[in-house]
Write a protein that holds these residues in place. Sequence first.
Motif, PDB file in Angstrom:
ATOM      1  N   ARG A   1       8.037  -0.424  12.534  1.00  0.00           N
ATOM      2  CA  ARG A   1       9.402   0.119  12.450  1.00  0.00           C
ATOM      3  C   ARG A   1       9.723   1.024  13.637  1.00  0.00           C
ATOM      4  NH1 ARG A   1       9.248   1.569   6.010  1.00  0.00           N
ATOM      5  NH2 ARG A   1       9.839  -0.496   5.261  1.00  0.00           N
TER       6      ARG A   1
ATOM      7  N   SER B   1      10.209  -1.097  16.631  1.00  0.00           N
ATOM      8  CA  SER B   1      11.469  -1.833  16.475  1.00  0.00           C
ATOM      9  C   SER B   1      12.656  -0.925  16.800  1.00  0.00           C
ATOM     10  CB  SER B   1      11.570  -2.362  15.040  1.00  0.00           C
ATOM     11  OG  SER B   1      12.892  -2.770  14.770  1.00  0.00           O
ATOM     12  N   ASP B   2      12.626   0.317  16.315  1.00  0.00           N
ATOM     13  CA  ASP B   2      13.719   1.254  16.608  1.00  0.00           C
ATOM     14  C   ASP B   2      13.873   1.451  18.117  1.00  0.00           C
ATOM     15  OD1 ASP B   2      14.446   1.649  14.018  1.00  0.00           O
ATOM     16  OD2 ASP B   2      13.570   3.656  13.811  1.00  0.00           O
TER      17      ASP B   2
ATOM     18  N   MET C   1      12.774  -0.449  20.651  1.00  0.00           N
ATOM     19  CA  MET C   1      13.157  -1.646  21.390  1.00  0.00           C
ATOM     20  C   MET C   1      14.613  -2.036  21.114  1.00  0.00           C
ATOM     21  SD  MET C   1      10.630  -2.112  23.259  1.00  0.00           S
ATOM     22  CE  MET C   1      10.103  -0.403  23.136  1.00  0.00           C
ATOM     23  N   ARG C   2      15.071  -1.780  19.881  1.00  0.00           N
ATOM     24  CA  ARG C   2      16.487  -2.038  19.586  1.00  0.00           C
ATOM     25  C   ARG C   2      17.379  -1.090  20.387  1.00  0.00           C
ATOM     26  NH1 ARG C   2      18.294  -1.275  14.433  1.00  0.00           N
ATOM     27  NH2 ARG C   2      16.528   0.042  13.904  1.00  0.00           N
TER      28      ARG C   2
ATOM     29  N   ALA D   1      17.465  -2.479  23.967  1.00  0.00           N
ATOM     30  CA  ALA D   1      18.265  -3.712  24.029  1.00  0.00           C
ATOM     31  C   ALA D   1      19.754  -3.403  23.897  1.00  0.00           C
ATOM     32  CB  ALA D   1      17.813  -4.662  22.921  1.00  0.00           C
ATOM     33  N   ALA D   2      20.097  -2.545  22.920  1.00  0.00           N
ATOM     34  CA  ALA D   2      21.510  -2.227  22.698  1.00  0.00           C
ATOM     35  C   ALA D   2      22.084  -1.460  23.892  1.00  0.00           C
ATOM     36  CB  ALA D   2      21.664  -1.405  21.422  1.00  0.00           C
TER      37      ALA D   2
ATOM     38  N   ASP E   1      22.590  -3.864  26.767  1.00  0.00           N
ATOM     39  CA  ASP E   1      23.771  -4.708  26.535  1.00  0.00           C
ATOM     40  C   ASP E   1      25.056  -3.934  26.796  1.00  0.00           C
ATOM     41  OD1 ASP E   1      22.458  -7.026  25.887  1.00  0.00           O
ATOM     42  OD2 ASP E   1      22.393  -6.605  23.738  1.00  0.00           O
TER      43      ASP E   1
ATOM     44  N   PRO F   1      13.069  -6.046  26.625  1.00  0.00           N
ATOM     45  CA  PRO F   1      14.531  -5.926  26.543  1.00  0.00           C
ATOM     46  C   PRO F   1      15.207  -5.973  27.922  1.00  0.00           C
ATOM     47  CG  PRO F   1      13.471  -4.288  25.136  1.00  0.00           C
ATOM     48  CD  PRO F   1      12.392  -4.914  25.969  1.00  0.00           C
TER      49      PRO F   1
ATOM     50  N   LEU G   1      23.266   2.025  15.866  1.00  0.00           N
ATOM     51  CA  LEU G   1      21.987   1.606  15.295  1.00  0.00           C
ATOM     52  C   LEU G   1      21.606   2.497  14.116  1.00  0.00           C
ATOM     53  CD1 LEU G   1      20.129   1.123  18.680  1.00  0.00           C
ATOM     54  CD2 LEU G   1      21.041  -0.679  17.217  1.00  0.00           C
TER      55      LEU G   1
ATOM     56  N   SER H   1      18.186   3.822  12.033  1.00  0.00           N
ATOM     57  CA  SER H   1      16.732   3.873  12.165  1.00  0.00           C
ATOM     58  C   SER H   1      16.027   3.288  10.943  1.00  0.00           C
ATOM     59  CB  SER H   1      16.298   5.326  12.362  1.00  0.00           C
ATOM     60  OG  SER H   1      14.896   5.411  12.270  1.00  0.00           O
ATOM     61  N   GLU H   2      14.988   2.521  11.236  1.00  0.00           N
ATOM     62  CA  GLU H   2      14.146   1.997  10.149  1.00  0.00           C
ATOM     63  C   GLU H   2      12.933   2.907   9.926  1.00  0.00           C
ATOM     64  OE1 GLU H   2      13.025  -1.754  11.785  1.00  0.00           O
ATOM     65  OE2 GLU H   2      15.012  -2.629  11.537  1.00  0.00           O
TER      66      GLU H   2
END
Length: 381
Positions: free
Chosen positions: A34, A37-38, A40-41, A44-45, A48, A80, A329, A331-332
Amino acid sequence: MEQEKLRFHNGVFKIMVIGDLHEPDVIESIDAQRRTSDAMRLLAAAADKLRPDLAVYAGDQGKSGDEARMRALIRRITAPLREREIPYAVVFGNHDRECELPLSRQLALYREEYDRLYTYDTPGLPGCGNCCVPVYDAAGEKPVWRLWQADSLGGYPDPAVSPYDWLQPEQVAWYRRTAAENKAADGRVLPALWFMHIPVREEYRLLRKAKWYELPWSVKGFAGRQGSRYIQKDRSIGYLGEDPAAAAVNSGIFEAWKETGDVKAAVFGHDHMNDFAGEVDGILLCQCKTAGFYPYTDGCSGGVRLITLYEDDPARVDTRMVRFKELGLKSESLGPVMRHFHDRQVINIRVASAVGGAVLGLAGLLIAGRRWRGRRSGKAK
Ligand SMILES: [Fe+2]
């Protein structure tokens, strides 16, 4: 094959700075998955949204003594950017050297992973990745900016002298020498940025000692300044969440920047909570807080720093943080508290206010109780 030149597009050159990811080499637990993932998201975001012309990893990316695992780590944290064909540069932090895999090998792994790595190692200098990279005009004909990258080294062997090492005289001399060569080649001093992990001591010139009533939002000093607490002066914007952890010894690089006159802004990582920026003697000093979810952090206020340069205005450097939450986003990995509270000093202020309110309330009750007892005993006479 010659590497493609970094160049301005539509009059601007945008840099996305990524601070202190501290990614581990093995991700097995759900919690680790998690956290990664947070982060890297976020990258990526941000990539973008910002579409940067270059990303710069500001140090403490992650470490492993095992080469295969380090390669996997580098592949993971650069994915990313590589997937979006965004070139990147890498400066090393104090924690990147705390493993058996030498920095030179780590740099080679970054290059093997992607041919658009814009960091080189200048032989004969302390550390790894000291270099100066040109950014060309839109036509790619002549350099118009330069990007310095320096290794601020690691811990100092004698913490009584300094917790961290400092830029060595050879590095400062290399900067002066190379800047003079650049000036001779360019016919003028081109504006430049400086990227380095550990901040310079001059960051404290953006702070002042806190008054007693400012203590809830102050930070303690570091390396020779532990006895005092500090807050930001008005001329710095952004967030001061912890003591700027510069080396105790001044390397003299800031004075060299002033004398050379090329460095318009310097960007640092290292202090995971800080994202303030302000000018000292005409040079913009910028902190970039962590983009990671492993190191100590401010909850969900982590992010990346955007720097925008302008081809027709060499004196102008725009910069701001772009935060996890701002990118829409969720957070997970963060718990229910830190997912909503994202600023440790806000928590300090709220706790101080609650404690202060409770003390005042108790005092009020005490006074009211005494008056009431006083009235009753008066009546009895
Ligand atoms: Fe760090």
